[in-house]
Design an enzyme around this catalytic site. Structure first.
Site, PDB file in Angstrom:
ATOM      1  N   GLY A 100       0.832  -1.199   0.000  1.00  0.00           N
ATOM      2  CA  GLY A 100       0.000   0.000   0.000  1.00  0.00           C
ATOM      3  C   GLY A 100       0.865   1.247   0.000  1.00  0.00           C
ATOM      4  N   LYS A 488      -2.826  -4.919 -25.279  1.00  0.00           N
ATOM      5  CA  LYS A 488      -2.124  -6.205 -25.103  1.00  0.00           C
ATOM      6  C   LYS A 488      -0.723  -6.141 -25.718  1.00  0.00           C
ATOM      7  CE  LYS A 488      -4.096  -7.815 -22.376  1.00  0.00           C
ATOM      8  NZ  LYS A 488      -5.178  -7.005 -21.989  1.00  0.00           N
ATOM      9  N   LYS A 606      -0.293  -7.205 -11.548  1.00  0.00           N
ATOM     10  CA  LYS A 606      -1.632  -7.706 -11.853  1.00  0.00           C
ATOM     11  C   LYS A 606      -2.735  -6.835 -11.266  1.00  0.00           C
ATOM     12  CE  LYS A 606      -4.542 -10.523 -13.655  1.00  0.00           C
ATOM     13  NZ  LYS A 606      -4.727 -10.423 -15.079  1.00  0.00           N
TER      14      LYS A 606
HETATM   15  C1  AGP Z   1      -4.717  -5.535 -18.386  1.00  0.00           C
HETATM   16  O1  AGP Z   1      -4.091  -6.523 -19.087  1.00  0.00           O
HETATM   17  C2  AGP Z   1      -3.928  -4.953 -17.301  1.00  0.00           C
HETATM   18  N1  AGP Z   1      -3.487  -5.924 -16.393  1.00  0.00           N
HETATM   19  C3  AGP Z   1      -4.588  -3.784 -16.611  1.00  0.00           C
HETATM   20  O2  AGP Z   1      -4.859  -2.809 -17.562  1.00  0.00           O
HETATM   21  C4  AGP Z   1      -5.879  -4.118 -15.866  1.00  0.00           C
HETATM   22  O3  AGP Z   1      -6.904  -4.370 -16.765  1.00  0.00           O
HETATM   23  C5  AGP Z   1      -6.270  -2.928 -14.994  1.00  0.00           C
HETATM   24  O4  AGP Z   1      -5.233  -2.709 -14.077  1.00  0.00           O
HETATM   25  C6  AGP Z   1      -7.591  -3.159 -14.272  1.00  0.00           C
HETATM   26  O5  AGP Z   1      -7.477  -4.237 -13.411  1.00  0.00           O
HETATM   27  P1  AGP Z   1      -8.788  -4.874 -12.757  1.00  0.00           P
HETATM   28  O6  AGP Z   1      -9.651  -5.395 -13.850  1.00  0.00           O
HETATM   29  O7  AGP Z   1      -8.258  -5.953 -11.872  1.00  0.00           O
HETATM   30  O8  AGP Z   1      -9.471  -3.783 -11.983  1.00  0.00           O
END
Ligand code: AGP
Length: 611
Positions: A100, A488, A606
């Site tokens: 955080g 992507k 992620k």
């Molecule tokens: C997508 O491939 C990325 N990992 C990123 O843009 C992701 O979609 C975005 O951080 C949103 O994440 P969430 O769907 O877990 O909220």
């Protein structure tokens, strides 16, 4: 966006923590560390991935039954050994890991500097740790009490795990904004940013809520709020298997998750769609059907790939339900002082359910009385629990940083919601409604069919791996797909790519076109088909290299494009669930051909749990 792991019990803690950290590495991987208690506190940490820490610790005495571990995604202080977690307090008796951001850490640091403290790192975490120890020393109170006092002075987001050399049989944890899961075992407890570190040991978990402190012993778990009042732990039974988070014979999680889509789309439809009976069963929608049906406006908030799913939902909901929809970047929405009127419904889309911008955006909307409908993949995550109602996407754990199967599952859920509301509003004809139910039901099989020809994209990928830039173009429902394809490619191969509505090209981007620029067209059959054909001719006229995703049997484009990939025919509303898959594969194969770490792309993680 770090990963935290903890263990307390009778087993050897180190192997559990290291395995857990490897499973959390998708959350951040620029430095790692562990702290163990065995006749004193031992802290080991290093810049780099978990495997490098393991290497570094070979031969060291790591025996202990209590420990914590961290894999970092830098926010305060560059990736380095000294900024790695765990941090130790000035006395050396406390060790802490943190996921955080402590927003007011500078102010706290100044107070400590005035008291003669010095710091080994540039992190907000070390500041908070010494702040806690200072309170403990000053107030002659327990570590738990000192933590409670300190957290009342903190602004920002945190999950922290604390070890105290003087109290070796306890891990103290606290949470606000970042995720914390505690696994319940027999005379042992597991802690993690999600359940992946504990799956083979227990299926019983507690999701810790904001402003809660957990006092964790081997045979006891006590939850309290910052007011020192006991909270009853709510135990959730997990229905996910370890296998779901392992590569299953694929070289990368991303490829595995792309090939899982026929199954995950089927899982998303299972028990919900019955095309023969003409029904869609979704209790979260059914229980709120009047709210959704009578919504004056739907505001979709999300980030990244989830935002692209939201943009597609705008097209689908407006066409089928005739309800006005606005799609907002969550990070902009929360600071923009948005106008939210009575009757507005917020749809929040998130794979992880932990994206800070989206979480704060919905908290902001809730303050103004909005109804929040969450579309989330991770069960029990913060956004799911912060929503008034919602629907899970059932895509299973998504480990690859690039979202793939969660995106198609989001499209399936959003399309089912739109169809259900449209039927209720009678804004769709019974024939169209029934046709779209059958079209949805056919997607898993069609996705399976096109994946059998993945090798074709490997060859195309090899051809364009040297590109410096790329353009992705689409019209109508295919425009958001083009945006997703471009994202992507950026994420996975580090090639600069932009998605555009195809017609917008003439208003500037066409200046980029030359014989070195690959231009990817999402050109499946739809009402705009003739228009997209002329857009392709405009690119070819300027020697651009055209890669086209077309509908099977579409000769009109095959003769013009340099490379084509055909997807099975489908209604324009559901065909994005198919046409995005070759774009996922193209970015994957180009990334692999360039030697990129496709599961853990640089600078990314992620779930983005800090703003
Ligand atoms: C997508 O491939 C990325 N990992 C990123 O843009 C992701 O979609 C975005 O951080 C949103 O994440 P969430 O769907 O877990 O909220």
């Amino acid at each position: 966006m770090c990963g935290i792991v903890g263990y307390i019990g009778s087993r050897e803690a180190y192997p559990i923590i290291i395995t857990g950290l490897k499973r959390q590495e998708y959350r951040g991987y620029d430095s790692t560390g562990v702290a163990l208690i065995n006749h004193g506190l031992k802290v080991f940490k290093k810049k780099g991935k978990v495997a490098e820490l393991e290497e570094y610790l070979l031969g060291k005495n790591l025996s202990a039954s209590v420990g914590i571990g961290h894999t970092r995604w830098a926010t305060h202080g560059e990736p380095s050994d000294r900024n790695a977690h765990p941090h130790q307090s000035a006395s050396g008796k406390l060790a802490m890991i943190h996921n955080g951001i402590i927003e007011n850490y500078n102010q706290l640091k100044q107070e400590l500097l005035n008291k003669g403290y010095t710091f080994n790192s540039e992190t907000d975490t070390e500041v908070l740790l010494n702040f806690i120890e200072e309170i403990q020393k000053n107030n002659q109170c327990s570590l738990e009490e000192a933590l409670r006092i300190a957290l009342k002075r903190v602004t920002g987001a945190y999950v922290i795990l604390l070890l105290d050399e003087g109290n070796p049989d306890t891990i103290i944890a606290a949470r606000k904004g970042s995720p914390l899961v505690i696994g319940i075992g027999k005379d042992e407890h597991f802690l993690g940013s999600d359940a992946t570190p504990m799956l083979e040991y227990t299926k019983e978990v507690v999701y810790v809520n904001d402003y809660e402190i957990a006092i964790v012993k081997a045979n006891e778990l006590v939850l309290k709020n910052l007011g020192n009042e006991g909270q009853t732990p709510y135990i959730t039974k997990l229905d996910v298997e370890l296998a779901a988070i392992e590569k299953g014979g694929f070289e990368h999680f991303m490829l595995k998750e792309i090939f899982e889509q026929p199954g995950t789309i089927y899982d998303c439809l299972r028990g919900r769609l019955d095309a023969t009976a003409g029904t869609i069963t979704m209790s979260g929608v059914q229980n709120n059907i009047d709210t959704l049906k009578n919504a004056n406006r739907i505001i979709i908030v999300a980030c990244g790939t989830s935002w692209h799913a939201g943009l597609l939902a705008e097209y689908i909901i407006e066409e089928l339900c005739r309800t006005p929809v606005e799609v907002e970047y969550a990070s902009e929405f929360r600071y923009r002082n948005p106008i939210i009127n009575k009757g507005d419904v917020i749809i929040a889309i998130s794979q992880s359910g932990e994206t800070a911008d989206t979480l704060v955006a919905i908290e902001k909307a809730k303050e103004q009385g909005a109804i929040i409908f969450g579309i989330v993949n991770v069960v029990g995550s913060s956004i799911a629990r912060a929503s008034h109602a919602g629907a899970y996407t059932h895509a299973g754990p998504e480990i690859g940083v690039a979202s793939t199967k969660a995106f198609t599952a989001q499209l399936v859920v959003l399309t089912m919601i739109a169809l259900k509301v449209a039927k209720e509003k009678e804004s769709i004809t019974p024939e169209r409604y029934s046709k779209l139910l059958f079209e949805l039901g056919d997607i898993p099989e069609k996705a399976g069919a096109l994946l059998k020809r993945a090798e074709e994209l490997k060859i195309i990928g090899e051809k364009y791996k040297g590109a410096a830039d790329a353009l992705y173009l689409g019209r109508g429902y295919n425009f958001p797909v083009a945006l997703e394809g471009a994202l992507k490619l950026k994420e996975i191969s580090y090639i600069h790519a932009e998605g555009y509505p195809a017609a917008e090209m003439k208003h500037g981007p066409i200046a980029l076109v030359d014989d070195k620029l690959p231009v990817v067209f999402v050109a499946t059959k739809d009402d705009y088909h003739n228009k997209i054909v002329s857009n392709i001719q405009e690119i070819k006229a300027r020697k651009g290299k055209v890669i086209a995703i077309i509908t099977d049997g579409d000769e009109s484009i095959t003769s013009m494009a340099d490379d084509v990939f055909a997807v099975p025919p489908a209604d324009e509303i559901v065909s994005p669930m198919l046409s995005v898959i070759p774009l996922q594969l193209l970015s994957y194969y180009i990334g692999v051909a360039k030697g990129c770490d496709v599961d853990k792309p640089r600078n990314l993680a992620k779930s983005v749990t800090v703003e």
